[in-house]
Design a protein around this motif. Structure first.
Motif, PDB file in Angstrom:
ATOM      1  N   GLY A   1     -68.176  44.867  16.681  1.00 17.57           N
ATOM      2  CA  GLY A   1     -66.777  45.156  16.382  1.00 17.57           C
ATOM      3  C   GLY A   1     -66.634  46.348  15.450  1.00 17.57           C
ATOM      4  N   ILE A   2     -65.544  46.362  14.717  1.00 16.70           N
ATOM      5  CA  ILE A   2     -65.246  47.473  13.815  1.00 16.70           C
ATOM      6  C   ILE A   2     -66.250  47.477  12.664  1.00 16.70           C
ATOM      7  CG2 ILE A   2     -63.542  48.495  12.272  1.00 16.70           C
ATOM      8  CD1 ILE A   2     -61.376  47.015  13.942  1.00 16.70           C
ATOM      9  N   HIS A   3     -66.938  48.584  12.495  1.00 18.55           N
ATOM     10  CA  HIS A   3     -67.886  48.768  11.399  1.00 18.55           C
ATOM     11  C   HIS A   3     -67.217  49.535  10.259  1.00 18.55           C
ATOM     12  CE1 HIS A   3     -71.737  49.425   9.407  1.00 18.55           C
ATOM     13  NE2 HIS A   3     -71.397  50.686   9.279  1.00 18.55           N
ATOM     14  N   ALA A   4     -66.364  50.495  10.609  1.00 21.44           N
ATOM     15  CA  ALA A   4     -65.680  51.304   9.606  1.00 21.44           C
ATOM     16  C   ALA A   4     -64.272  51.624  10.081  1.00 21.44           C
ATOM     17  CB  ALA A   4     -66.450  52.599   9.358  1.00 21.44           C
ATOM     18  N   LEU A   5     -63.345  51.558   9.140  1.00 27.74           N
ATOM     19  CA  LEU A   5     -61.941  51.771   9.441  1.00 27.74           C
ATOM     20  C   LEU A   5     -61.356  52.684   8.376  1.00 27.74           C
ATOM     21  CD1 LEU A   5     -59.700  50.759  11.395  1.00 27.74           C
ATOM     22  CD2 LEU A   5     -59.323  48.869   9.814  1.00 27.74           C
ATOM     23  N   THR A   6     -60.928  53.864   8.776  1.00 29.14           N
ATOM     24  CA  THR A   6     -60.262  54.790   7.874  1.00 29.14           C
ATOM     25  C   THR A   6     -58.768  54.660   8.127  1.00 29.14           C
ATOM     26  OG1 THR A   6     -62.135  56.310   7.984  1.00 29.14           O
ATOM     27  CG2 THR A   6     -60.038  57.212   7.202  1.00 29.14           C
ATOM     28  N   LEU A   7     -58.016  54.374   7.066  1.00 29.60           N
ATOM     29  CA  LEU A   7     -56.590  54.119   7.229  1.00 29.60           C
ATOM     30  C   LEU A   7     -55.731  55.134   6.494  1.00 29.60           C
ATOM     31  CD1 LEU A   7     -56.584  50.259   6.629  1.00 29.60           C
ATOM     32  CD2 LEU A   7     -56.373  51.449   8.818  1.00 29.60           C
ATOM     33  N   VAL A   8     -54.665  55.563   7.169  1.00 31.15           N
ATOM     34  CA  VAL A   8     -53.585  56.323   6.548  1.00 31.15           C
ATOM     35  C   VAL A   8     -52.340  55.484   6.795  1.00 31.15           C
ATOM     36  CG1 VAL A   8     -52.228  58.447   6.574  1.00 31.15           C
ATOM     37  CG2 VAL A   8     -54.699  58.541   6.979  1.00 31.15           C
ATOM     38  N   THR A   9     -51.689  55.060   5.720  1.00 28.62           N
ATOM     39  CA  THR A   9     -50.516  54.207   5.845  1.00 28.62           C
ATOM     40  C   THR A   9     -49.358  54.860   5.104  1.00 28.62           C
ATOM     41  OG1 THR A   9     -51.263  52.957   3.906  1.00 28.62           O
ATOM     42  CG2 THR A   9     -51.853  52.071   6.070  1.00 28.62           C
ATOM     43  N   LYS A  10     -48.246  55.026   5.808  1.00 29.23           N
ATOM     44  CA  LYS A  10     -47.084  55.697   5.222  1.00 29.23           C
ATOM     45  C   LYS A  10     -45.794  55.011   5.649  1.00 29.23           C
ATOM     46  CE  LYS A  10     -49.044  60.330   4.989  1.00 29.23           C
ATOM     47  NZ  LYS A  10     -48.683  60.870   3.696  1.00 29.23           N
ATOM     48  N   THR A  11     -44.777  55.196   4.835  1.00 28.46           N
ATOM     49  CA  THR A  11     -43.435  54.815   5.253  1.00 28.46           C
ATOM     50  C   THR A  11     -42.876  55.988   6.049  1.00 28.46           C
ATOM     51  OG1 THR A  11     -42.348  55.772   3.326  1.00 28.46           O
ATOM     52  CG2 THR A  11     -43.073  53.461   3.144  1.00 28.46           C
ATOM     53  N   PRO A  12     -41.812  55.792   6.821  1.00 25.37           N
ATOM     54  CA  PRO A  12     -41.216  56.927   7.538  1.00 25.37           C
ATOM     55  C   PRO A  12     -40.786  58.052   6.598  1.00 25.37           C
ATOM     56  CG  PRO A  12     -40.424  54.878   8.475  1.00 25.37           C
ATOM     57  CD  PRO A  12     -41.212  54.517   7.232  1.00 25.37           C
ATOM     58  N   GLU A  13     -40.287  57.702   5.416  1.00 29.39           N
ATOM     59  CA  GLU A  13     -39.867  58.720   4.450  1.00 29.39           C
ATOM     60  C   GLU A  13     -41.062  59.540   3.956  1.00 29.39           C
ATOM     61  OE1 GLU A  13     -37.041  55.597   4.976  1.00 29.39           O
ATOM     62  OE2 GLU A  13     -39.082  55.397   4.187  1.00 29.39           O
ATOM     63  N   GLU A  14     -42.171  58.872   3.677  1.00 35.73           N
ATOM     64  CA  GLU A  14     -43.386  59.577   3.248  1.00 35.73           C
ATOM     65  C   GLU A  14     -43.909  60.467   4.362  1.00 35.73           C
ATOM     66  OE1 GLU A  14     -45.090  56.104   0.235  1.00 35.73           O
ATOM     67  OE2 GLU A  14     -45.675  56.113   2.343  1.00 35.73           O
ATOM     68  N   TYR A  15     -43.823  59.988   5.573  1.00 36.21           N
ATOM     69  CA  TYR A  15     -44.296  60.754   6.724  1.00 36.21           C
ATOM     70  C   TYR A  15     -43.438  61.991   6.943  1.00 36.21           C
ATOM     71  CZ  TYR A  15     -46.011  61.693  11.434  1.00 36.21           C
ATOM     72  OH  TYR A  15     -46.556  62.283  12.550  1.00 36.21           O
ATOM     73  N   ASP A  16     -42.128  61.885   6.706  1.00 35.75           N
ATOM     74  CA  ASP A  16     -41.238  63.040   6.844  1.00 35.75           C
ATOM     75  C   ASP A  16     -41.608  64.142   5.860  1.00 35.75           C
ATOM     76  OD1 ASP A  16     -39.831  61.886   8.915  1.00 35.75           O
ATOM     77  OD2 ASP A  16     -38.177  61.179   7.639  1.00 35.75           O
ATOM     78  N   ILE A  17     -42.061  63.746   4.676  1.00 38.48           N
ATOM     79  CA  ILE A  17     -42.433  64.723   3.648  1.00 38.48           C
ATOM     80  C   ILE A  17     -43.769  65.374   3.994  1.00 38.48           C
ATOM     81  CG2 ILE A  17     -43.077  65.004   1.218  1.00 38.48           C
ATOM     82  CD1 ILE A  17     -41.091  62.647   0.652  1.00 38.48           C
ATOM     83  N   VAL A  18     -44.754  64.566   4.344  1.00 41.78           N
ATOM     84  CA  VAL A  18     -46.091  65.066   4.689  1.00 41.78           C
ATOM     85  C   VAL A  18     -46.555  64.371   5.965  1.00 41.78           C
ATOM     86  CG1 VAL A  18     -48.466  65.379   3.892  1.00 41.78           C
ATOM     87  CG2 VAL A  18     -46.614  65.348   2.224  1.00 41.78           C
ATOM     88  N   PRO A  19     -46.218  64.949   7.123  1.00 41.92           N
ATOM     89  CA  PRO A  19     -46.650  64.319   8.374  1.00 41.92           C
ATOM     90  C   PRO A  19     -48.168  64.395   8.534  1.00 41.92           C
ATOM     91  CG  PRO A  19     -45.389  66.313   8.802  1.00 41.92           C
ATOM     92  CD  PRO A  19     -45.424  66.125   7.336  1.00 41.92           C
ATOM     93  N   VAL A  20     -48.695  63.414   9.213  1.00 39.77           N
ATOM     94  CA  VAL A  20     -50.135  63.357   9.493  1.00 39.77           C
ATOM     95  C   VAL A  20     -50.325  63.789  10.935  1.00 39.77           C
ATOM     96  CG1 VAL A  20     -52.130  61.836   9.686  1.00 39.77           C
ATOM     97  CG2 VAL A  20     -50.441  61.474   7.874  1.00 39.77           C
TER      98      VAL A  20
END
Length: 114
Positions: A88-107
């Motif tokens: 299964g998953i050995h490593a998980l890199t996460l980016v978690t944002k609210t829509p407002e945070e994403y509007d400021i700095v989109p990924v």
């Protein structure tokens, strides 16, 4: 399939997508299978799975008022079974944002330069 085309999502990636989409109702959900970058690592030598390392970006209103750590814990908890299973998953890199945070700095997905 050309050298640069992306393979179809495997069953684990599809399960990750479904679980996150159903739970967090994200406005943006990007899942990148980065397993091929880690095949040479010692821990991966005897692993046949091609779905062990993922970079996941989740943008959800449900993250409002939560710290980055709280957000990540929610996702780790959701994917606990997939992280515990053999191959299964050995490593998980996460980016978690609210829509407002994403509007400021989109990924945006990282370009594959390999």
């Amino acid at each position: 399939m050309s050298m640069h085309s992306k393979p179809s999502p495997g069953p684990l990636e599809q399960l990750i997508r479904k679980n996150i989409a159903d739970t967090f109702k994200p406005t943006v959900l990007l899942i990148e299978n980065e397993s091929y970058k880690h095949r040479h690592h010692a821990a991966m030598r005897d692993v046949d799975s091609t779905e062990t390392h993922f970079r996941v970006t989740v943008v959800s209103e449900m993250f409002s008022g939560q710290s980055r750590i709280q957000r990540q814990r929610l996702i780790y908890s959701l994917l606990k079974a997939e992280m515990a299973m053999e191959g299964g998953i050995h490593a998980l890199t996460l980016v978690t944002k609210t829509p407002e945070e994403y509007d400021i700095v989109p990924v945006v997905p990282k370009p594959d330069i390999s």
